[in-house]
Design a protein around this motif. Sequence first.
Motif, short mmCIF file in Angstrom:
data_model
loop_
_atom_site.label_atom_id
_atom_site.label_comp_id
_atom_site.label_asym_id
_atom_site.label_seq_id
_atom_site.Cartn_x
_atom_site.Cartn_y
_atom_site.Cartn_z
N ARG A 160 -1.48 -33.77 -35.04
CA ARG A 160 -2.23 -34.66 -35.53
C ARG A 160 -2.16 -35.21 -36.84
O ARG A 160 -1.45 -34.57 -37.46
N MET A 161 -2.73 -36.49 -37.07
CA MET A 161 -2.55 -36.96 -38.46
C MET A 161 -3.21 -36.26 -39.33
O MET A 161 -4.43 -35.71 -38.97
N MET A 162 -2.72 -35.80 -40.57
CA MET A 162 -3.44 -34.94 -41.46
C MET A 162 -3.53 -35.58 -42.87
O MET A 162 -2.52 -36.23 -43.28
N LYS A 163 -4.78 -35.38 -43.68
CA LYS A 163 -4.92 -36.01 -44.88
C LYS A 163 -3.91 -35.28 -45.94
O LYS A 163 -3.45 -36.01 -46.76
N SER A 164 -4.26 -34.04 -45.93
CA SER A 164 -3.64 -33.38 -47.53
C SER A 164 -2.84 -32.05 -47.00
O SER A 164 -2.75 -31.26 -47.86
N GLN A 165 -2.30 -32.15 -45.67
CA GLN A 165 -1.42 -31.04 -45.40
C GLN A 165 -0.50 -31.27 -44.49
O GLN A 165 -0.70 -32.47 -43.92
N TRP A 166 0.82 -30.68 -44.61
CA TRP A 166 1.89 -30.82 -43.65
C TRP A 166 1.38 -30.05 -42.41
O TRP A 166 1.98 -30.35 -41.26
N GLY A 167 0.95 -28.89 -42.64
CA GLY A 167 0.42 -28.06 -41.50
C GLY A 167 -0.46 -27.03 -41.82
O GLY A 167 -0.87 -26.88 -43.05
N ASN A 168 -1.08 -26.44 -40.94
CA ASN A 168 -1.91 -25.28 -41.26
C ASN A 168 -1.85 -24.08 -40.03
O ASN A 168 -1.46 -24.68 -38.67
N CYS A 169 -2.15 -22.82 -40.52
CA CYS A 169 -1.95 -21.95 -39.33
C CYS A 169 -3.26 -21.33 -39.26
O CYS A 169 -4.02 -20.67 -40.31
N LYS A 170 -3.83 -20.96 -38.14
CA LYS A 170 -4.91 -20.17 -37.88
C LYS A 170 -4.40 -18.89 -37.13
O LYS A 170 -4.65 -18.73 -35.60
N PRO A 171 -4.13 -17.88 -37.74
CA PRO A 171 -3.65 -16.57 -37.19
C PRO A 171 -4.64 -15.95 -36.12
O PRO A 171 -3.86 -15.48 -34.94
N THR A 172 -5.98 -16.14 -36.52
CA THR A 172 -6.80 -15.27 -35.37
C THR A 172 -6.94 -16.30 -34.07
O THR A 172 -7.19 -15.58 -33.29
N LEU A 173 -6.67 -17.48 -34.37
CA LEU A 173 -6.61 -18.29 -33.01
C LEU A 173 -5.21 -18.22 -32.21
O LEU A 173 -5.01 -18.98 -31.22
N GLY A 174 -4.36 -17.81 -32.91
CA GLY A 174 -2.89 -18.21 -32.53
C GLY A 174 -2.43 -19.62 -32.43
O GLY A 174 -2.10 -20.00 -31.33
N GLN A 175 -2.79 -20.29 -33.49
CA GLN A 175 -2.56 -21.80 -33.42
C GLN A 175 -2.04 -22.19 -34.91
O GLN A 175 -2.25 -21.81 -35.92
N ILE A 176 -1.25 -23.12 -34.59
CA ILE A 176 -0.46 -23.86 -35.77
C ILE A 176 -0.76 -25.41 -35.44
O ILE A 176 -0.51 -25.88 -34.29
#
Length: 228
Positions: free
Chosen positions: A156-172
């Motif tokens: 998705r288009m993001m405002k202030s990050q190149w990416g993020n990770c949610k380990p508990t959801l198994g999602q990047i």
Amino acid sequence: MEREERVLKGKTGTITYTLTYKQVKNINLRINSCGEVFVSANPFVSKEMVDEFVAKKEQWIKKKQSTLTHKPALIEENRIQLLGNSLRIRRICGSHPLVYYSEDTFYVQYEKKEQCDKLIQAYLDQLCDDIFHDIALLTCKRLKAYHISMPQIKLRMMKSQWGNCKPTLGQITLNKRLIHYPVEFIEYVILHEFAHFVHPNHSKAFYELIEAYMPDYKERIALADTAR
């Protein structure tokens, strides 16, 4: 050197920064090309004083992060930045829609001229999906020693990050704007997010893991500036 990730509440949201204690005279703050905040201070300066210093810089930090990652897509009327290369856009009227590119030209074949922008965006979205997923799969295989299951990759288009990770959801989640930047930088961002499955912070161990798998990661971060 003592290194610690700190989070404080500001007036407009949370501020996350990495604090490093070393022999410096002043409290120094910098933001890298990924929008991450790094602060260095003398060991005699308390963490509370550093937090206060960072809090006073909140408005500047948010503005700087916005200029780094919330720029319009790197597409102009006659040129497009794609994977770190500047390509000339050539629009052609044809019997059916088609988008492709060569070494120096980005071709857009359209039935109606007003279709061009949508055709370009749809093509870039598909390119993001193909390239980012391929790199993520290879990265996951490289980190097999850590037994990381292949995460769900969201774009998705993001405002202030190149990416993020949610380990508990198994999602990047990855920023679609990355498609305009060099592949080497995209590989760094994806490795960075995968590293959070091992270290859910920006500790010394986190960056040691990145450096072990990507010794030139600092040079790759610098590539993001050359593509602007």
